[in-house]
Design a protein around this motif. Structure first.
Motif: not given
Ligand SMILES: [Zn+2]
Length: 384
Positions: A264-271
């Motif tokens: 979820r953390e990676r996805r948040r940074v990418v988004d």
């Protein structure tokens, strides 16, 4: 002709000039038989010479040799350690050029010039980096001088995103005119603007330094001297920094791209980065009203995670305006192909080998002949 936006008379005049200098050959199209005068297809003649293209990335050096009939004859890619020193990079480049020339079966006498692509701003009046230290290890590089001295040809250095834009513009000119923007989404964020077959450079060579528009006024300090710059959030290095020290940390940009959905953390940074890029790019589109925006660079590997937010924002331009969006079909090769294209489209900066004359032409951009629309085929051979 529809691609150039030029009148039939102008195109005939330019083609006539190139023909007189022995730079083009004409082929009649069989497809037009029986429907009036067949369309003429012209190609730059092999005897016009061959060119060298060099691309210096953060982690690679690449070299291509191409002829001015716009075929890539040989291409070499070599991985280099991040932050590699210019002396080592220069040795790699010189050896790769030797190998590519031999592989292409090119006589050094045919060479008309070389163009070097750097992942950094390049001063408009020199072959030097406009900002010392931006490509670690390459400040005050004498690569251009070394290549020029070894092969006795003019060498021009240019920013990688500018060359990406030129490569895209040559591969598929904008029908009906309009600028083509090339956005390099990699370790950092760069943007090149091609207006027809010309690169827009600005006064100092900083035109398109789009990674340094502000997206967070009180955000992190950027190496450019400002705060909250776009590339701190949307660039690969920025994303890696934001994840560093967390359980979602990634080792490298390829690792981040491959595992963008892993937590979820990676996805948040990418988004978050993709959304910032989408908003800033839409502002550029409002200002320039371009014909096409082409995305290139390693982070295009994120696919829909990167492209969808941009497509959504660009779908709501003012006045119902529209712009074509695509991911570069040239991939990592866009800047290298663009570097060959620079030798084609700015011949006044290189050597004229037409009609047996070998004389550098005076630099006079206004009188440089425009090139007809070109297609640049894939490399015959690439060395990973
Ligand atoms: Zn900045």
């Amino acid at each position: 002709m529809q691609y150039t936006g030029l009148s039939r008379a102008t195109v005939s005049s330019v083609l006539g000039e190139l023909g007189e200098r022995g730079l083009i050959t004409e082929r009649r199209s069989a497809a037009g038989a029986g429907m009036g005068r067949p369309a003429a297809r012209v190609a730059l003649d092999r005897s016009a010479g061959t060119a060298i293209a060099v691309d210096i990335g953060v982690r690679h050096v690449a070299v291509a040799v191409g002829d001015l009939s716009h075929s890539v004859l040989a291409e070499r890619w070599v991985t280099a350690p991040r932050g590699h020193a210019a002396a080592r990079g220069t040795r790699l480049v010189l050896r790769s050029i030797e190998e590519a020339i031999e592989q292409a079966g090119v006589d050094a006498e045919e060479l008309v010039g070389a163009a070097v692509s750097l992942a950094a701003p390049v001063a408009t009046d020199s072959n030097r980096l406009a900002v010392p230290g931006v490509l670690p290890g390459w400040t005050d590089s004498t690569l251009a001088e070394s290549v020029a001295a070894r092969w006795g040809i003019p060498v021009v250095t240019e920013n990688d995103a500018n060359l990406g834009a030129l490569g895209e513009a040559l591969a598929r000119p904008a029908a009906g005119g309009g600028d083509i923007l090339f956005v390099k989404v990699a370790s950092r964020i760069g943007l090149g603007i091609a207006r027809g077959n010309r690169v827009v450079r600005g006064r100092n060579g900083y035109a398109g330094e789009f990674g340094h528009v502000t997206v967070r006024p009180r955000g992190q300090q950027c190496w450019c001297g400002r705060r909250g710059c776009l590339e701190l959030y949307a660039g690969g290095d920025g994303m890696l920094r934001r994840l560093a020290g967390t359980a979602a940390a990634a080792d490298s940009i390829p690792d981040l791209v491959a595992g963008a959905r892993a937590s979820r953390e990676r996805r948040r940074v990418v988004d978050d980065g993709a959304a910032a890029l989408a908003r800033a790019l839409t502002d550029i589109a409002v200002v320039l009203d371009p014909a096409r925006i082409v995305l290139g660079g390693e982070l295009t590997g994120l696919g829909d995670l990167l492209v969808d937010p941009i497509r959504r924002e660009l779908g709501a331009l003012p006045f119902g305006s529209t712009v074509e969006l695509r991911v570069s079909p040239l991939g990592e090769r866009a800047s290298l192909v663009g570097a060959l294209g620079l030798v084609l489209t700015e011949p006044a900066r290189f050597v004229d080998r037409s009609q047996g004359r070998v004389v550098p032409r005076p630099a006079d951009d206004d009188h440089a002949p425009s090139s007809p629309p070109l297609s640049l085929p894939a490399a015959r051979e690439a060395q990973p």
